[in-house]
Scaffold this motif. Structure first.
Motif, mmCIF file in Angstrom:
data_model
loop_
_atom_site.group_PDB
_atom_site.id
_atom_site.type_symbol
_atom_site.label_atom_id
_atom_site.label_comp_id
_atom_site.label_asym_id
_atom_site.label_seq_id
_atom_site.Cartn_x
_atom_site.Cartn_y
_atom_site.Cartn_z
ATOM 1 N N TRP A 1 0.949 -0.949 0.131
ATOM 2 C CA TRP A 1 -0.104 -0.242 0.131
ATOM 3 C C TRP A 1 0.620 1.459 0.112
ATOM 4 C CZ3 TRP A 1 -1.976 -4.757 1.536
ATOM 5 C CH2 TRP A 1 -3.302 -4.513 1.338
ATOM 6 N N SER A 2 0.669 2.615 -0.411
ATOM 7 C CA SER A 2 1.589 3.179 -1.103
ATOM 8 C C SER A 2 0.370 4.354 -1.726
ATOM 9 C CB SER A 2 2.792 3.350 -2.056
ATOM 10 O OG SER A 2 3.071 2.392 -3.566
ATOM 11 N N ASP A 3 1.211 5.761 -1.560
ATOM 12 C CA ASP A 3 0.620 6.499 -2.457
ATOM 13 C C ASP A 3 1.657 7.347 -3.731
ATOM 14 O OD1 ASP A 3 -1.412 8.301 -3.535
ATOM 15 O OD2 ASP A 3 -1.368 9.378 -1.337
ATOM 16 N N VAL A 4 1.436 7.807 -4.362
ATOM 17 C CA VAL A 4 2.016 8.258 -5.679
ATOM 18 C C VAL A 4 3.555 9.164 -5.237
ATOM 19 C CG1 VAL A 4 2.227 6.876 -7.149
ATOM 20 C CG2 VAL A 4 0.555 9.706 -7.109
ATOM 21 N N VAL A 5 2.753 10.492 -3.848
ATOM 22 C CA VAL A 5 2.937 11.653 -3.225
ATOM 23 C C VAL A 5 3.991 11.265 -1.782
ATOM 24 C CG1 VAL A 5 1.146 13.246 -4.556
ATOM 25 C CG2 VAL A 5 0.702 11.968 -2.421
ATOM 26 N N ASP B 1 13.509 16.107 -5.757
ATOM 27 C CA ASP B 1 13.928 17.713 -6.153
ATOM 28 C C ASP B 1 12.068 17.837 -5.352
ATOM 29 O OD1 ASP B 1 13.667 20.154 -6.856
ATOM 30 O OD2 ASP B 1 13.200 20.181 -8.673
ATOM 31 N N LEU B 2 12.007 17.253 -4.611
ATOM 32 C CA LEU B 2 11.147 17.814 -3.725
ATOM 33 C C LEU B 2 10.414 19.027 -2.965
ATOM 34 C CD1 LEU B 2 10.968 15.315 -0.720
ATOM 35 C CD2 LEU B 2 9.230 14.607 -2.948
ATOM 36 N N GLU B 3 11.284 19.909 -2.898
ATOM 37 C CA GLU B 3 11.220 21.881 -2.707
ATOM 38 C C GLU B 3 10.076 21.835 -4.151
ATOM 39 O OE1 GLU B 3 14.672 23.783 -2.272
ATOM 40 O OE2 GLU B 3 16.184 22.248 -1.848
ATOM 41 N N HIS B 4 10.464 21.324 -5.063
ATOM 42 C CA HIS B 4 9.447 22.129 -6.237
ATOM 43 C C HIS B 4 8.582 20.860 -7.220
ATOM 44 C CE1 HIS B 4 13.312 24.068 -7.397
ATOM 45 N NE2 HIS B 4 12.786 25.158 -7.089
ATOM 46 N N ALA B 5 8.171 20.346 -5.876
ATOM 47 C CA ALA B 5 6.667 18.831 -6.211
ATOM 48 C C ALA B 5 5.900 19.953 -6.104
ATOM 49 C CB ALA B 5 7.078 18.117 -5.350
ATOM 50 N N ARG B 6 4.751 19.144 -7.075
ATOM 51 C CA ARG B 6 3.403 19.934 -7.295
ATOM 52 C C ARG B 6 2.581 18.714 -7.125
ATOM 53 N NH1 ARG B 6 4.067 21.646 -13.896
ATOM 54 N NH2 ARG B 6 1.723 22.566 -12.645
ATOM 55 N N GLY B 7 1.981 18.777 -5.721
ATOM 56 C CA GLY B 7 0.923 17.457 -5.491
ATOM 57 C C GLY B 7 -0.393 18.081 -5.856
ATOM 58 N N GLY B 8 -0.921 16.840 -5.674
ATOM 59 C CA GLY B 8 -2.376 16.706 -6.050
ATOM 60 C C GLY B 8 -3.020 15.553 -5.672
ATOM 61 N N ASN B 9 -4.550 15.556 -5.987
ATOM 62 C CA ASN B 9 -4.819 13.907 -6.210
ATOM 63 C C ASN B 9 -4.631 13.392 -6.801
ATOM 64 O OD1 ASN B 9 -7.359 13.205 -6.439
ATOM 65 N ND2 ASN B 9 -8.832 14.199 -4.735
ATOM 66 N N THR B 10 -4.328 11.756 -6.413
ATOM 67 C CA THR B 10 -3.751 10.853 -6.942
ATOM 68 C C THR B 10 -4.479 9.744 -6.381
ATOM 69 O OG1 THR B 10 -3.760 10.019 -4.446
ATOM 70 C CG2 THR B 10 -2.256 11.365 -5.137
ATOM 71 N N VAL B 11 -5.874 9.542 -6.983
ATOM 72 C CA VAL B 11 -7.378 8.723 -7.172
ATOM 73 C C VAL B 11 -6.499 8.683 -8.474
ATOM 74 C CG1 VAL B 11 -9.675 10.466 -8.177
ATOM 75 C CG2 VAL B 11 -9.723 8.035 -7.169
ATOM 76 N N ASP B 12 -6.709 9.606 -9.492
ATOM 77 C CA ASP B 12 -6.789 9.213 -10.841
ATOM 78 C C ASP B 12 -5.489 8.870 -11.269
ATOM 79 O OD1 ASP B 12 -9.326 10.420 -11.864
ATOM 80 O OD2 ASP B 12 -8.341 13.066 -12.160
ATOM 81 N N ALA B 13 -4.017 9.067 -10.374
ATOM 82 C CA ALA B 13 -2.843 8.338 -10.864
ATOM 83 C C ALA B 13 -3.339 7.011 -9.798
ATOM 84 C CB ALA B 13 -1.686 9.171 -9.755
ATOM 85 N N GLY C 1 -0.782 4.441 8.099
ATOM 86 C CA GLY C 1 0.868 5.320 7.135
ATOM 87 C C GLY C 1 1.155 4.466 6.541
ATOM 88 N N VAL C 2 1.590 5.417 4.695
ATOM 89 C CA VAL C 2 2.222 4.444 4.185
ATOM 90 C C VAL C 2 3.430 4.676 4.306
ATOM 91 C CG1 VAL C 2 0.271 3.285 2.709
ATOM 92 C CG2 VAL C 2 1.654 6.152 2.265
ATOM 93 N N PRO C 3 4.376 3.526 3.906
ATOM 94 C CA PRO C 3 4.097 2.504 3.245
ATOM 95 C C PRO C 3 4.099 0.826 4.136
ATOM 96 C CG PRO C 3 6.582 2.648 2.666
ATOM 97 C CD PRO C 3 5.631 3.912 3.373
ATOM 98 N N PHE C 4 3.534 0.510 3.591
ATOM 99 C CA PHE C 4 2.816 -1.085 3.961
ATOM 100 C C PHE C 4 2.632 -1.833 2.849
ATOM 101 C CE2 PHE C 4 0.338 -3.617 6.624
ATOM 102 C CZ PHE C 4 0.958 -2.949 7.675
ATOM 103 N N PHE C 5 4.102 -3.329 3.521
ATOM 104 C CA PHE C 5 3.781 -4.022 2.943
ATOM 105 C C PHE C 5 2.986 -5.440 4.065
ATOM 106 C CE2 PHE C 5 7.538 -1.470 2.849
ATOM 107 C CZ PHE C 5 8.003 -1.071 1.263
ATOM 108 N N VAL C 6 2.825 -6.556 2.686
ATOM 109 C CA VAL C 6 1.331 -7.663 3.149
ATOM 110 C C VAL C 6 2.001 -8.178 2.727
ATOM 111 C CG1 VAL C 6 -0.748 -8.694 3.656
ATOM 112 C CG2 VAL C 6 -0.374 -5.731 4.056
#
Length: 231
Positions: A6-10, A89-101, A179-184
């Motif tokens: 389980w993880s998120d792309v942001v 390069d997280l200082e310039h990361a462009r976050g947003g909703n990740t459901v479509d990803a 919280g993530v990442p979580f490995f099963v």
């Protein structure tokens, strides 16, 4: 053996955890018999399609800290990631909703290239300043990962794979994942966080040994035991 992650792309720690798991898997003697499945987890389900401002500003507001401290957190994480082969390069990361990803990652699974899609989207966010919720960017990135452009556009135009994303999230809730990442591993062993490769390898070996106990095929013969033998 099945490993679900389980993880998120942001999630920068998810990117680090991916590299550490890959390092563990490379050392695992039975790696060719391991199936890896990426599961959806949204760190901020209510996020707008594209978040305004910088990650420094967002973290400072979220944790009630000064921008300088938030920047220090980001740079410290970038140093950690560098040891695992990432160039953040997280200082310039462009976050947003990740459901479509996440929906596109499920599309990748349908075509047997889920890991490639996951990798491409993670890298786009943590290292390449791509707007992770933007459909045009997602389309281009998914095609680069190997998906068909027409099918990607069709998925993004509707709600295909949304049920799969929600099912992953319900399962995460059932497991108590916060919280993530979580490995099963094999739906039995859970590992929280971006643990070192050695720790992840130990879990793989433990799960394998339990699933494949040694079978003694002959009756017991004469042997030495308890540190002594009659000679």
């Amino acid at each position: 053996m099945q490993v679900e992650i389980w993880s998120d792309v942001v999630c920068p720690w998810c990117a680090i955890g991916k590299r550490r798991f890959e390092a563990a898997l490379e050392r695992f003697a039975h790696r060719d018999e391991v199936t890896v499945r990426w599961r959806s987890f949204e760190l901020d389900p209510g996020a707008p399609q594209e978040r305004g401002g910088t990650l420094v500003e967002h973290l400072a507001a979220k944790y009630g800290t000064a921008p300088e401290q938030a920047l220090g957190m980001i740079r410290q994480m970038s140093d950690t990631a560098a040891a695992d082969g990432w160039e953040f390069d997280l200082e310039h990361a462009r976050g947003g909703n990740t459901v479509d990803a996440h929906r596109l990652i499920h599309l990748g699974a349908e075509h047997g290239i889920q890991d490639a899609v996951k990798e491409r989207l993670l890298r786009a966010y943590v290292a390449e300043r791509e707007p992770i919720g933007d459909h045009a960017a997602l389309t281009r990135l998914a095609v680069e990962a190997g998906l068909d452009e027409a099918e990607v556009r069709d998925v993004l135009a509707g709600d295909r794979f949304l049920d799969e994303v929600r099912a992953d999230e319900r399962q995460a809730h059932a497991y108590g994942i916060s919280g993530v990442p979580f490995f099963v591993v094999d739906a039995k062993y859970g590992v929280s966080g971006a643990q070192p490769a050695d720790a992840l390898l130990q879990v793989l070996e433990t799960a394998w040994a339990e699933a494949h106990p040694l079978q003694v095929l002959t009756p017991a013969g004469e042997s030495c035991a308890d540190g002594s033998c009659a000679v």
